[in-house]
Every structure is written in C-alpha cells, then in structure tokens.
Design an enzyme around this catalytic site. Structure first.
Site: not given
Ligand code: AMP
Length: 191
Positions: A14, A89, A128, A134, A146
C-alpha cells in the site's frame, strides 16, 4: 475530488503504490500508520498511546484513529483528493469516514484492494524489517497477529464498499511497475 482508499493486508504494498498514485493523480497521501509513527517519534501523547497498540500488532482504538484522521484531512485547503492508506480498518472507521467526507461535500470514489497471499506477506514484512526499522515488522509473532487482526477486523470493510459498488480487487503479486499499471487502469476506469 478523487478520493481513493488503498486497501490490503500488511505487506501488500500500500505504501509503495500510494507513492505512485499521488504522483500521477496529484493526491494528498494520508497514511494513519505514518502519522502514528511520526507521533511516536515526536513523543506526543497520541504517539505514546498508539505505540502500545502498534507494538502488540493491535489496532489503535477507533475513536482515537478517527479523530486523528479528521484533524489530518482538514489541514488541507482545496486538495484534488486524498489517498487513504491504512484507513479505514474497521467498519466503524468506514462509516465515520463517509459521514465526515459528506460534511465536506465529497465522498470516496473507489476502494482498490491489493490481493497478496499470506505466505508472501510474511516474507515481504520480514524483508522490510531489514530497512524499515519498524519493530512490528521484525517479530514473526507480531506479524502473525497483524495478519489475524486484518482478517478479523479489517477484511470485512471490503463489503462496506462493495455494497456501494466502489470496490475493485487488484492482483498484488508481480513487479512494482506491473502492479502500478493495474492500479492506474482500475482508477482510470472509475473516474
Ligand atoms: P501500517 O503502517 O498501516 O501498517 O500501521 C501500523 C500500525 O498502526 C497498525 O498495526 C495499527 O496498530 C496502527 N494503525 C494504523 N492505521 C490504523 C487504523 N486505521 N486503525 C487502527 N490502527 C491503525
């Protein structure tokens, strides 16, 4: 406005594909994960709260995430549109986004879902981790969590947009350029 939700499990690509989309269509990129990580780095109260959930591979609570997203969207004056990356989400987030965009006299144009099978996702995330820094990418148990959270809480959001005839699936396997071409074709067909 052109408002796209880029959807898919962790590791689907993404973030990478968002970069291509914003370049071509002149959109504002809003990644909730990036905003949370910036807050963690800046040691804000929001960052402190988000970190405990992120490190555990869980979702940050809806209310916190929705409020944060709202305050990001209103920072922009007359944007061409947004690409929402990692948001919504949950169904509650999707409903809140619809209501909020409605207040701004706009709506989601399209949700594009990147489809990648689980074994490939796990490999990509571990790879990654070598450069992302991360902590949630580096631990196989957190990756597992996740993906589980995605299947349980996030995958149903697809139906929300399907019901509005706004969902299109894209094969997320192949070279970055190939996937970008598929995405451009899907967006061009729907605008
Ligand atoms: P990402 O960078 O999209 O992989 O997000 C990393 C982490 O941020 C996720 O595993 C969640 O803990 C948190 N997070 C990101 N976007 C959301 C969302 N829309 N709702 C809830 N938690 C989020």
């Amino acid at each position: 406005m052109l408002n796209i939700v880029l959807f898919g499990p962790p590791g689907a690509g993404k973030g990478t594909q968002s970069e291509r989309l914003i370049e071509k269509y002149g959109l504002v990129h809003l990644s909730t994960g990036d905003v949370f990580r910036a807050n963690i780095k800046g040691e804000t109260q929001l960052g402190l709260l988000a970190k405990s959930y992120m490190d555990a591979g869980k979702l940050v609570p809806d209310e916190v995430t929705i409020n944060m997203l709202r305050s990001e969207v209103i920072k922009y004056d007359s944007p061409k549109g947004f690409i929402f990356d990692g948001f919504p989400r949950t169904n509650a987030q999707a409903e809140a986004l619809d209501a909020f965009l409605g207040e701004l006299q706009t709506s989601i144009t399209l949700m594009v879902g990147l489809e990648v099978e689980e074994a490939e996702l796990k490999q990509r995330l571990l790879k990654r981790a070598e450069f992302s820094g991360r902590p949630d990418d580096a631990d196989p148990a957190i990756i597992e969590k996740r993906i589980h959270v995605y299947n349980e809480e996030t995958a149903p959001v697809k139906s929300f947009y399907e019901a509005q005839n706004k969902f299109v699936a894209i094969d997320g396997i192949g070279s970055i350029d190939e996937i970008t071409q598929r995405l451009f074709a899907a967006v061009d067909k729907n605008i």
